[in-house]
Design an enzyme around this catalytic site. Structure first.
Site, short mmCIF file in Angstrom:
data_model
loop_
_atom_site.label_atom_id
_atom_site.label_comp_id
_atom_site.label_asym_id
_atom_site.label_seq_id
_atom_site.Cartn_x
_atom_site.Cartn_y
_atom_site.Cartn_z
N CYS A 66 -28.96 -33.81 -14.85
CA CYS A 66 -28.62 -35.23 -14.68
C CYS A 66 -28.73 -35.70 -13.23
O CYS A 66 -29.29 -36.76 -12.95
CB CYS A 66 -27.24 -35.52 -15.25
SG CYS A 66 -25.85 -34.72 -14.40
N HIS B 18 -21.17 -35.85 -14.70
CA HIS B 18 -22.39 -36.45 -15.23
C HIS B 18 -22.69 -37.75 -14.49
O HIS B 18 -21.77 -38.47 -14.07
CB HIS B 18 -22.24 -36.72 -16.73
CG HIS B 18 -23.52 -37.03 -17.42
ND1 HIS B 18 -24.56 -36.13 -17.52
CD2 HIS B 18 -23.96 -38.17 -18.03
CE1 HIS B 18 -25.57 -36.68 -18.19
NE2 HIS B 18 -25.22 -37.92 -18.49
N HIS C 44 -30.34 -41.26 -18.82
CA HIS C 44 -29.66 -40.09 -18.25
C HIS C 44 -30.20 -38.84 -18.91
O HIS C 44 -30.87 -38.89 -19.96
CB HIS C 44 -28.15 -40.20 -18.45
CG HIS C 44 -27.72 -40.20 -19.89
ND1 HIS C 44 -26.79 -39.32 -20.40
CD2 HIS C 44 -28.10 -40.97 -20.95
CE1 HIS C 44 -26.61 -39.54 -21.69
NE2 HIS C 44 -27.39 -40.54 -22.05
#
Length: 261
Positions: free
Chosen positions: A163, A214, A226
């Site tokens: 990510c 994240h 993402h």
């Protein structure tokens, strides 16, 4: 003990590992053209501890993948207006050999007497000046090229990416610098209330244990792109990321940061 103190990547990408072992965790990757400082050699000289000049990230690379350069060349790379590859995958003719390179690779397309003969390269793929700023719409278009790229811990390429590697590479191609990890990226930019967020902002999330782990890029129409399983586009609201296929929230919203003014 080896004595060269600097290097540059001359392969498509080079795994960066937590320890000096093929079995160690891959924590990042170096892309073609990225340069680094040598910090340490393993006792058997088979591994090199390096620091990426771009983001200061430190890890071990296989000595067989180390390409030593002079301090003068190292400084020249850091001070030059190089180009960055904007094709997901392309080819570069380097040292009379074809190398396959990925988006985000740094292209040494300069004629300078400091370079050795082997630095004469040929490239006709898509590229832009490394420091030329993209607008948000162009950056988002670049991010969407990565759709369906598999998630890979430590990855920074279209064949596997995590990510924060995804957001870092996209912002770098767009002309902006981000650190490597989400825990570092969250310290960059200005915090924005979710209701004031817009396309191009970064959103950070916590897992079910409350740990921030994240990051993704906010899009228009209450969406986010993402890397989670793969690079994907999901719904985003003030609670977090809603995965329609799973019919549940997969990530809980923590903060929104604005890097691009």
């Amino acid at each position: 003990m080896q004595t060269d103190d600097h290097g540059v990547v001359r392969l498509s990408l080079v795994p960066v590992r937590q320890e000096a072992s093929d079995a160690a965790e891959m924590i990042s990757q170096l892309l073609f053209g990225e340069h680094y400082s040598v910090l340490e050699w393993s006792e058997d000289n088979s591994w090199v501890k390096v620091e990426n000049a771009f983001d200061g990230y430190v890890g071990w690379i296989d000595a067989k993948q180390h390409h030593p350069i002079s301090k003068a060349y190292f400084d020249q790379i850091g001070n030059s207006e190089y180009k960055v590859c904007t094709d997901l995958v392309s080819k570069i003719l380097f040292n009379q050999q074809v190398n396959h390179i990925t988006c985000g690779a740094i292209l040494p397309l300069l004629s300078n007497p400091i370079f050795k003969d082997e630095e004469n390269v040929a490239f006709n793929g898509g590229a832009k000046s490394l420091h030329q700023k993209m607008n948000v719409q162009a950056m988002v278009s670049m991010a969407k090229k990565y759709l369906n790229t598999p998630y890979l811990w430590g990855g920074r390429s279209p064949f596997g990416i995590d990510c924060s590697g995804f957001t870092q590479v996209i912002f770098r191609i767009a002309g902006y610098s981000l650190p490597r990890d989400s825990s570092q990226q969250i310290l960059v930019g200005k915090e924005i209330a979710f209701q004031d967020s817009c396309e191009g902002d970064l959103a950070f999330f916590t897992n079910r244990h409350g740990k921030m782990n994240h990051v993704g890029l906010i899009l228009e129409d209450s969406q986010i792109i993402h890397a989670s399983g793969k690079v994907r586009i999901d719904k985003l609201d003030d609670q977090g990321i809603w995965n329609e296929a799973l019919n549940k929230y997969t990530h809980h919203l923590f903060k929104v940061k604005r890097v691009i003014k």
